[in-house]
Design a protein around this motif. Structure first.
Motif, PDB file in Angstrom:
ATOM      1  N   GLN A  54       4.643 -44.210  23.479  1.00  0.00           N
ATOM      2  CA  GLN A  54       4.308 -45.552  22.996  1.00  0.00           C
ATOM      3  C   GLN A  54       3.885 -46.461  24.144  1.00  0.00           C
ATOM      4  O   GLN A  54       2.964 -47.261  23.997  1.00  0.00           O
ATOM      5  CB  GLN A  54       5.496 -46.163  22.248  1.00  0.00           C
ATOM      6  CG  GLN A  54       5.722 -45.565  20.891  1.00  0.00           C
ATOM      7  CD  GLN A  54       6.896 -46.187  20.163  1.00  0.00           C
ATOM      8  OE1 GLN A  54       7.868 -46.604  20.781  1.00  0.00           O
ATOM      9  NE2 GLN A  54       6.822 -46.230  18.844  1.00  0.00           N
TER      10      GLN A  54
ATOM     11  N   ASP B 210       0.307 -46.096  25.212  1.00  0.00           N
ATOM     12  CA  ASP B 210      -0.649 -46.376  24.134  1.00  0.00           C
ATOM     13  C   ASP B 210      -1.359 -45.136  23.608  1.00  0.00           C
ATOM     14  O   ASP B 210      -2.539 -45.181  23.268  1.00  0.00           O
ATOM     15  CB  ASP B 210      -1.688 -47.420  24.584  1.00  0.00           C
ATOM     16  CG  ASP B 210      -1.059 -48.778  24.812  1.00  0.00           C
ATOM     17  OD1 ASP B 210      -0.084 -49.091  24.109  1.00  0.00           O
ATOM     18  OD2 ASP B 210      -1.534 -49.506  25.704  1.00  0.00           O
TER      19      ASP B 210
ATOM     20  N   PRO C   8       2.133 -48.022  17.936  1.00  0.00           N
ATOM     21  CA  PRO C   8       3.540 -48.076  17.529  1.00  0.00           C
ATOM     22  C   PRO C   8       3.692 -48.912  16.258  1.00  0.00           C
ATOM     23  O   PRO C   8       2.973 -49.883  16.046  1.00  0.00           O
ATOM     24  CB  PRO C   8       4.233 -48.739  18.712  1.00  0.00           C
ATOM     25  CG  PRO C   8       3.160 -49.459  19.446  1.00  0.00           C
ATOM     26  CD  PRO C   8       1.862 -48.761  19.149  1.00  0.00           C
TER      27      PRO C   8
END
Length: 190
Positions: free
Chosen positions: A60, A63, A67
Motif C-alpha cells: 500500500q 502505491d 488502498p
C-alpha cells in the motif's frame, strides 16, 4: 508425566500435513501436550500474520494498488469497542470455525478427497475475508496477498481442528483474534 514436545518435530508434522492433509486426529495426547501445540500454532500464526500484514502495508505504501478502508477500521468508528471485541473474538471464531472447519469431520469419510475438501475450506475462509475491503480491480488483483494471513491461519486452524477437535480450532481462532484486537481495546486510534 512425559510430554514430548519439540518445535522442530511440530514444524515437520505441520509441513507433512500441509503437503498432504489427512484426517489424523491425535485424541490421546495429554492436555499439556495439546496446550503446547496450541501455543506453538498461536505464536506461529501471529508471526505469520504480522509479517504478511507488514507486506500488505508495504504494498500500500508503494502505491501498487489503491488502498481501501478496511471494514474493521470503519467499525471502530461506528461501534463501541466491546461490540467489536465480542464480534471478532467470540462470534466470528465460533461461526467461522463451525462453517469452515466443522464440515471437515464429514469430509474425513472421503479419504482420497479429503485434501481437496481441506484446501477448499482454507481458500473459502481466506477469500471470504475479501469482504473486509471495498472491492475494486486492484483489490481483486492483489486478493491472494490481501488474504494471505487468513489463508495461513486457515491452515493452522484446520490443522488443530483435525488433530484435537473443533473446540481447539475455535479457541485458537478466538485467541488469535483476541491478541490482535488488544491494541484497539486499550488505545484510541481515532
Amino acid at each position: 508425566m512425559d510430554v514430548s514436545f519439540n518445535i522442530e518435530d511440530e514444524l515437520i508434522k505441520l509441513y507433512r500435513f500441509v503437503k498432504r492433509p489427512t484426517w489424523s486426529p491425535e485424541p490421546y495426547q495429554s492436555k499439556l501436550h495439546k496446550l503446547l501445540v496450541f501455543s506453538f500454532l498461536l505464536v506461529l500464526s501471529l508471526i505469520a500474520g504480522l509479517l504478511l500484514g507488514a507486506c500488505i502495508q508495504a504494498i500500500q505504501q508503494f502505491d501498487f494498488f489503491e488502498p481501501t478502508q478496511h471494514e474493521m477500521e470503519k467499525m471502530m468508528y461506528e461501534h463501541p469497542k466491546y461490540y467489536i471485541f465480542l464480534l471478532g473474538v467470540v462470534a466470528a471464531p465460533l461461526l467461522e470455525e463451525c462453517i469452515f472447519r466443522g464440515p471437515l469431520l464429514y469430509a474425513s469419510k472421503f479419504e482420497k478427497l479429503f485434501p481437496y475438501f481441506f484446501y477448499a475450506s482454507v481458500l473459502l475462509f481466506g477469500f471470504v475475508h475479501l469482504s473486509n475491503y471495498q472491492l475494486n480491480t486492484s483489490v481483486l488483483y492483489f486478493a491472494p496477498i490481501l488474504v494471505s494471513a487468513q489463508l495461513f491461519t486457515g491452515i493452522t486452524f484446520g490443522y488443530i481442528r483435525v488433530k484435537f477437535g473443533l473446540l481447539y480450532s475455535i479457541a485458537l481462532h478466538a485467541s488469535y483474534n483476541g491478541i490482535l484486537f488488544l491494541p484497539f481495546l486499550f488505545f484510541d486510534f481515532s
